[in-house]
Write an enzyme that holds these catalytic residues in place. Structure first.
Site, PDB file in Angstrom:
ATOM      1  N   HIS A  55       4.241  -2.850  39.740  1.00 25.99           N
ATOM      2  CA  HIS A  55       4.311  -2.430  38.332  1.00 25.99           C
ATOM      3  C   HIS A  55       3.212  -1.391  38.108  1.00 25.99           C
ATOM      4  CE1 HIS A  55       4.290  -3.897  33.826  1.00 25.99           C
ATOM      5  NE2 HIS A  55       5.089  -2.870  33.997  1.00 25.99           N
ATOM      6  N   GLY A  79      -7.041  10.774  26.984  1.00 31.74           N
ATOM      7  CA  GLY A  79      -7.436  11.884  27.852  1.00 31.74           C
ATOM      8  C   GLY A  79      -8.828  11.698  28.451  1.00 31.74           C
ATOM      9  N   ASN A 136     -10.070   9.272  29.653  1.00 33.98           N
ATOM     10  CA  ASN A 136     -10.054   8.413  30.850  1.00 33.98           C
ATOM     11  C   ASN A 136     -10.151   9.227  32.139  1.00 33.98           C
ATOM     12  OD1 ASN A 136      -9.840   6.153  29.231  1.00 33.98           O
ATOM     13  ND2 ASN A 136      -7.595   6.114  29.301  1.00 33.98           N
ATOM     14  N   ASN A 171       7.127  -3.212  19.454  1.00 34.00           N
ATOM     15  CA  ASN A 171       7.627  -2.918  20.801  1.00 34.00           C
ATOM     16  C   ASN A 171       8.814  -1.953  20.735  1.00 34.00           C
ATOM     17  OD1 ASN A 171       7.622  -3.221  23.665  1.00 34.00           O
ATOM     18  ND2 ASN A 171       9.363  -4.615  23.517  1.00 34.00           N
ATOM     19  N   ARG A 228      11.148  -8.485  26.104  1.00 30.66           N
ATOM     20  CA  ARG A 228      11.567  -9.319  27.228  1.00 30.66           C
ATOM     21  C   ARG A 228      11.350 -10.795  26.883  1.00 30.66           C
ATOM     22  NH1 ARG A 228       8.295  -9.131  30.690  1.00 30.66           N
ATOM     23  NH2 ARG A 228       6.926  -7.465  29.989  1.00 30.66           N
ATOM     24  N   CYS A 246      -0.123  -1.692  28.152  1.00 34.15           N
ATOM     25  CA  CYS A 246      -1.580  -1.573  28.349  1.00 34.15           C
ATOM     26  C   CYS A 246      -1.990  -0.203  28.869  1.00 34.15           C
ATOM     27  CB  CYS A 246      -2.081  -2.674  29.267  1.00 34.15           C
ATOM     28  SG  CYS A 246      -2.037  -4.298  28.498  1.00 34.15           S
ATOM     29  N   LYS A 269      -0.049   2.420  30.859  1.00 34.77           N
ATOM     30  CA  LYS A 269       0.441   3.158  32.033  1.00 34.77           C
ATOM     31  C   LYS A 269       1.050   4.496  31.632  1.00 34.77           C
ATOM     32  CE  LYS A 269       3.069  -0.148  33.603  1.00 34.77           C
ATOM     33  NZ  LYS A 269       2.695  -1.104  32.520  1.00 34.77           N
ATOM     34  N   ARG A 288      10.751   1.460  21.302  1.00 34.63           N
ATOM     35  CA  ARG A 288      10.609   2.263  22.526  1.00 34.63           C
ATOM     36  C   ARG A 288      11.445   3.528  22.475  1.00 34.63           C
ATOM     37  NH1 ARG A 288       7.897  -0.207  27.307  1.00 34.63           N
ATOM     38  NH2 ARG A 288       7.002  -2.114  26.465  1.00 34.63           N
ATOM     39  N   ASP A 345       5.799   3.486  35.441  1.00 28.90           N
ATOM     40  CA  ASP A 345       6.037   2.038  35.348  1.00 28.90           C
ATOM     41  C   ASP A 345       6.190   1.330  36.695  1.00 28.90           C
ATOM     42  OD1 ASP A 345       6.328  -0.108  33.378  1.00 28.90           O
ATOM     43  OD2 ASP A 345       8.399  -0.288  34.064  1.00 28.90           O
ATOM     44  N   TYR A 357      18.238  -6.036  24.995  1.00 20.69           N
ATOM     45  CA  TYR A 357      16.926  -5.376  25.024  1.00 20.69           C
ATOM     46  C   TYR A 357      16.601  -4.810  26.419  1.00 20.69           C
ATOM     47  CZ  TYR A 357      12.067  -4.411  25.567  1.00 20.69           C
ATOM     48  OH  TYR A 357      10.908  -3.763  25.902  1.00 20.69           O
ATOM     49  N   SER A 402       2.155  -4.873  30.726  1.00 23.20           N
ATOM     50  CA  SER A 402       3.042  -4.213  29.780  1.00 23.20           C
ATOM     51  C   SER A 402       2.287  -3.800  28.515  1.00 23.20           C
ATOM     52  CB  SER A 402       4.181  -5.164  29.407  1.00 23.20           C
ATOM     53  OG  SER A 402       4.868  -5.539  30.585  1.00 23.20           O
ATOM     54  N   LYS A 419      13.192  -3.707  35.823  1.00 20.45           N
ATOM     55  CA  LYS A 419      12.356  -4.855  36.170  1.00 20.45           C
ATOM     56  C   LYS A 419      13.092  -5.790  37.131  1.00 20.45           C
ATOM     57  CE  LYS A 419       9.062  -3.070  34.126  1.00 20.45           C
ATOM     58  NZ  LYS A 419       8.307  -3.152  32.920  1.00 20.45           N
TER      59      LYS A 419
HETATM   60  P1  GTP Z   1       5.026  -0.821  29.584  1.00 15.73           P
HETATM   61  O1  GTP Z   1       6.015   0.283  29.369  1.00 15.73           O
HETATM   62  O2  GTP Z   1       5.256  -1.987  28.659  1.00 15.73           O
HETATM   63  O3  GTP Z   1       4.925  -1.286  31.005  1.00 15.73           O
HETATM   64  O4  GTP Z   1       3.606  -0.317  29.077  1.00 15.73           O
HETATM   65  P2  GTP Z   1       2.544   0.824  29.479  1.00 15.73           P
HETATM   66  O5  GTP Z   1       1.519   0.224  30.376  1.00 15.73           O
HETATM   67  O6  GTP Z   1       3.211   2.059  29.941  1.00 15.73           O
HETATM   68  O7  GTP Z   1       1.821   1.039  28.069  1.00 15.73           O
HETATM   69  P3  GTP Z   1       1.593   2.367  27.186  1.00 15.73           P
HETATM   70  O8  GTP Z   1       0.968   3.492  27.958  1.00 15.73           O
HETATM   71  O9  GTP Z   1       2.857   2.678  26.490  1.00 15.73           O
HETATM   72  O10 GTP Z   1       0.489   1.868  26.128  1.00 15.73           O
HETATM   73  C1  GTP Z   1       0.743   0.937  25.151  1.00 15.73           C
HETATM   74  C2  GTP Z   1      -0.264   0.966  24.037  1.00 15.73           C
HETATM   75  O11 GTP Z   1      -1.601   1.071  24.517  1.00 15.73           O
HETATM   76  C3  GTP Z   1      -0.036   2.118  23.070  1.00 15.73           C
HETATM   77  O12 GTP Z   1      -0.067   1.620  21.761  1.00 15.73           O
HETATM   78  C4  GTP Z   1      -1.194   3.032  23.332  1.00 15.73           C
HETATM   79  O13 GTP Z   1      -1.535   3.757  22.188  1.00 15.73           O
HETATM   80  C5  GTP Z   1      -2.292   2.101  23.817  1.00 15.73           C
HETATM   81  N1  GTP Z   1      -3.214   2.786  24.774  1.00 15.73           N
HETATM   82  C6  GTP Z   1      -2.868   3.431  25.907  1.00 15.73           C
HETATM   83  N2  GTP Z   1      -3.948   3.967  26.536  1.00 15.73           N
HETATM   84  C7  GTP Z   1      -5.019   3.643  25.777  1.00 15.73           C
HETATM   85  C8  GTP Z   1      -6.431   3.905  25.899  1.00 15.73           C
HETATM   86  O14 GTP Z   1      -6.920   4.540  26.843  1.00 15.73           O
HETATM   87  N3  GTP Z   1      -7.227   3.388  24.916  1.00 15.73           N
HETATM   88  C9  GTP Z   1      -6.723   2.681  23.878  1.00 15.73           C
HETATM   89  N4  GTP Z   1      -7.570   2.207  22.961  1.00 15.73           N
HETATM   90  N5  GTP Z   1      -5.396   2.423  23.722  1.00 15.73           N
HETATM   91  C10 GTP Z   1      -4.558   2.891  24.659  1.00 15.73           C
HETATM   92  C1  SPV Z   2       7.408  -3.728  30.255  1.00 12.12           C
HETATM   93  O1  SPV Z   2       7.554  -4.632  29.402  1.00 12.12           O
HETATM   94  O2  SPV Z   2       6.560  -3.803  31.167  1.00 12.12           O
HETATM   95  C2  SPV Z   2       8.224  -2.498  30.184  1.00 12.12           C
HETATM   96  C3  SPV Z   2       9.329  -2.464  29.238  1.00 12.12           C
HETATM   97  O3  SPV Z   2       8.004  -1.569  30.931  1.00 12.12           O
HETATM   98  S1  SPV Z   2      10.708  -3.346  29.832  1.00 12.12           S
HETATM   99  O4  SPV Z   2      11.538  -2.429  30.603  1.00 12.12           O
HETATM  100  O5  SPV Z   2      11.400  -3.831  28.673  1.00 12.12           O
HETATM  101  O6  SPV Z   2      10.281  -4.427  30.685  1.00 12.12           O
HETATM  102 MN    MN Z   3       6.415  -2.048  32.385  1.00  8.34          MN
END
Ligand code: GTP
Ligand code: SPV
Ligand code: MN
Length: 607
Positions: free
Chosen positions: A226, A500, A502, A373, A69, A250, A252, A375, A277, A197, A248, A206
């Site tokens: 979000h 897990g 968590n 990034n 983005r 982090c 989810k 996907r 999301d 993208y 993003s 979004k």
């Molecule tokens: P968007 O789709 O961008 O909104 O992101 P999201 O919040 O869904 O992020 P996602 O779950 O895809 O996590 C992104 C990154 O964080 C990945 O590289 C994961 O491996 C890492 N990650 C997720 N959960 C954990 C966790 O509990 N611990 C650690 N160390 N890394 C994590």
């Molecule tokens: C984010 O960046 O928070 C995403 C991916 O979930 S995107 O749809 O590209 O914004």
């Molecule tokens: Mn997102």
């Protein structure tokens, strides 16, 4: 197909500007999908993958300058700049339409304009929103079919005078200097040009479901967030749902697809993924907040996804998935950094160039095979733990709200806000290290209130006010928590195993929401008594546990300076309660500094 006059009129106007050779109205059928896929393979928009190993899957590569983005090119276009607020880029609507109009002019020459009617949320739900996206990208059409409900059904549901979000997209020439993602909340309109993208172009996500919807939500007294939604079922069949906002990339998607760790398996939990999301939350007649996921798919981060971290995601992307910017192996399968398989001896990287392990660029830096990034776009129903209640028209009752971010230091593993207003402050003062999901310096800590800094379609001071107001309206507001799975030791190792594991923290959050257990009061909020965390089968050294829950008053006092500077941007528009909460945090932190004994967990009073 029904072509309502008001939709057709707008399509004609936009076509007159963009000048496509053809206009195609998408009916959402399987035959249409097959035809579009065939064409995309011909133009190179999609590449075939090994149909035996990855049935129904395809690979897409974006332009090199178009991988995340572009927040600096994303604008909220309102009559008054104050309505967009200091954290959004703003443009006057007249200027914005003129500027983008000049780029859209003739941009679809030689191409087809696809008319994509779509619905965010179950068709027929009083909370759903209908949009129509016009695009010259088959990739966008095929992604929209996964991420939203596309075709005749949403168009029928619209009716002859129905209100819909007018979404216009053209790749144009993919020139970053001619790229704009413009939101016109006063006109229920989004114009996106010059990008291909995901977050910039899948305009239901979004743009509609967060930026435009957040404005509607404030007006209509609901919440567009979000957030993931996750259900935790106990063996007695009782299910509690959690909504969690992390910035993003982090965590989810990972939390939403969680698998109980071995040590907790005997408890017999079943986890249900409702969304990863976006959550739209409304007040229900039972006095609670109910949330629904308006999407029908996942647009998830590939790197780091494997059978250890997220087996459900690996199963989800095993078929009928579009991969974007991952690496291609010689056998026609895909690979990314952090995949289960070791790095392939040779592959084609996300840019289309030959790649091998250890490859360095001209600066001696390692070359990644997949973009950080990169996907996957996969249907919701592919997820082995998808909730059957995902399609419920009124959503599901939310028992707890969780905020979180990436903080190598400072934020403890988990704490609970004292009450709703304090929780709103916890959300408003969130910060996180930047990831590759948007352009900018990765790792830099930035303030990202409620994980909405890139997605709030109006002045965030008013947004915080709206959160405070919702707390007054909900008879039983869910308790609010903050988590940090990303705390590191001095050597940069994560102190908490995450993924897990968590669930151990979620268990505590749910027990707290049921009012079953006590907690320890700290200046930050309420933290677990260590004996209340079920650590069966998990060995985290006592030193690490202490560090995970340590609260450094000096560091927090420094943090309050940063929060204050952030809050000050909003001037008098900022609700006074936010300043009062900040002052209260400072006072509590100063008090523990003056009486250090009170800082220790043992001395802290139980609540
Ligand atoms: P968007 O789709 O961008 O909104 O992101 P999201 O919040 O869904 O992020 P996602 O779950 O895809 O996590 C992104 C990154 O964080 C990945 O590289 C994961 O491996 C890492 N990650 C997720 N959960 C954990 C966790 O509990 N611990 C650690 N160390 N890394 C994590
Ligand atoms: C984010 O960046 O928070 C995403 C991916 O979930 S995107 O749809 O590209 O914004
Ligand atoms: Mn997102």
């Amino acid at each position: 197909m029904i072509k309502y006059a008001h939709v057709e009129k707008w399509v004609k106007e936009m076509a007159a500007m963009c000048q496509p050779d053809h206009i195609h109205w998408c009916d959402g059928s399987e035959a249409e999908k097959a035809e579009l896929t065939k064409q995309a393979l011909k133009t190179g928009e999609l590449m075939e993958l090994n149909d035996k190993k990855l049935p129904g899957c395809f690979l897409h590569r974006t332009a090199l300058n178009d991988v995340a983005r572009t927040e600096n090119l994303t604008f909220i276009c309102t009559s008054f700049q104050g309505d967009a607020g200091p954290t959004n880029n703003w443009m006057n609507p007249r200027e914005a339409y003129a500027k983008a109009g000049a780029i859209f002019k003739g941009a679809m020459k030689g191409r087809t304009m696809y008319v994509v009617p779509f619905c965010m949320g179950p068709v027929g739900s009083p909370f759903s929103k209908i949009g129509v996206e016009l695009t010259d990208s088959i990739y966008v059409v095929l992604n929209m079919r996964i991420m939203t409900r596309v075709g005749e059904e949403p168009l029928d549901a619209l009716g002859p005078n129905g209100e819909f979000t007018r979404c216009l997209h053209s790749k144009a020439d993919l020139d970053i200097n001619r790229r704009l993602i413009l939101h016109f909340p006063e006109d229920n309109t989004v114009w996106s040009v010059g990008s291909g993208y995901g977050g910039n172009v899948l305009l239901g996500k979004k743009s509609l479901a967060l930026r435009i919807s957040s404005v509607m939500a404030q007006r209509e007294k609901w919440m567009a967030e979000h957030m993931l939604i996750l259900g935790v079922e106990e063996p007695n069949g009782h299910i509690q749902y959690i909504a969690a906002a992390f910035p993003s990339a982090c965590g989810k998607t990972n939390l939403a697809m969680l698998i109980p760790p071995d040590g907790l398996k005997s408890k017999g939990y079943r986890i249900w993924c409702v969304g990863d999301d976006i959550a739209w939350m409304h007040l229900e007649t039972d006095g609670r907040l109910w949330g629904l996921n308006p999407e029908t798919g996942f647009f998830g981060v590939a790197p780091g996804t494997n059978c250890k971290t997220n087996p459900n995601a690996m199963a989800t992307v095993a078929h009928d998935t579009i991969f974007t910017n991952v690496a291609l192996r010689p056998d026609g399968t895909v690979w990314w950094e952090g995949h289960d398989d070791a790095a392939p001896k040779k592959a084609i990287d996300w840019t289309g160039k030959p790649w091998r392990p250890g490859l360095k660029d001209s600066n001696g830096q390692p070359v990644k095979a997949a973009h950080p990034n990169s996907r996957f776009t996969a249907p919701f129903l592919n997820c082995p733990i998808h909730s059957h209640r995902h399609k419920h028209h009124r959503g599901l009752p939310i028992s707890a709200i969780v905020f979180g971010g990436r903080r190598a230091r400072l934020a403890p593993l988990v704490y609970q806000a004292f009450d709703w207003n304090h929780g709103v402050f916890v959300g408003a003062s969130m910060a996180s290290e930047r990831t590759a999901a948007q352009y900018g310096k990765v790792g830099e800590v930035r303030r990202d209130p409620m994980a909405m800094i890139p997605f709030c379609g109006y002045n965030m001071a008013d947004y915080f006010g709206h959160w405070l107001d919702m707390g007054q309206r909900v008879k039983s507001p869910p308790p609010i928590f903050h988590v940090n799975w990303f705390r590191q030791d001095d050597d940069g190792n994560y102190l908490w195993p995450g993924f897990g594991e968590n669930l151990r923290i979620i268990e505590w959050i749910l027990a707290r929401s049921r009012g079953e257990i006590g907690a320890v009061e700290t200046p930050l909020g309420l933290v677990p008594r260590l004996e209340d965390l079920d650590m069966s089968g998990l060995d985290v050294p006592a030193k690490a546990m202490n560090e995970l829950f340590s609260i450094d008053a000096d560091a927090w006092l420094a943090e309050t300076e940063d929060i204050a500077a952030f809050f000050d941007q909003f001037g008098t528009r900022m609700p006074r309660e936010m300043h009062a909460q900040l002052a209260a945090l400072r006072k509590r932190m100063t008090a523990v500094k003056e009486k250090p004994a009170a800082q220790t967990r043992a001395a802290a009073k139980k609540k």
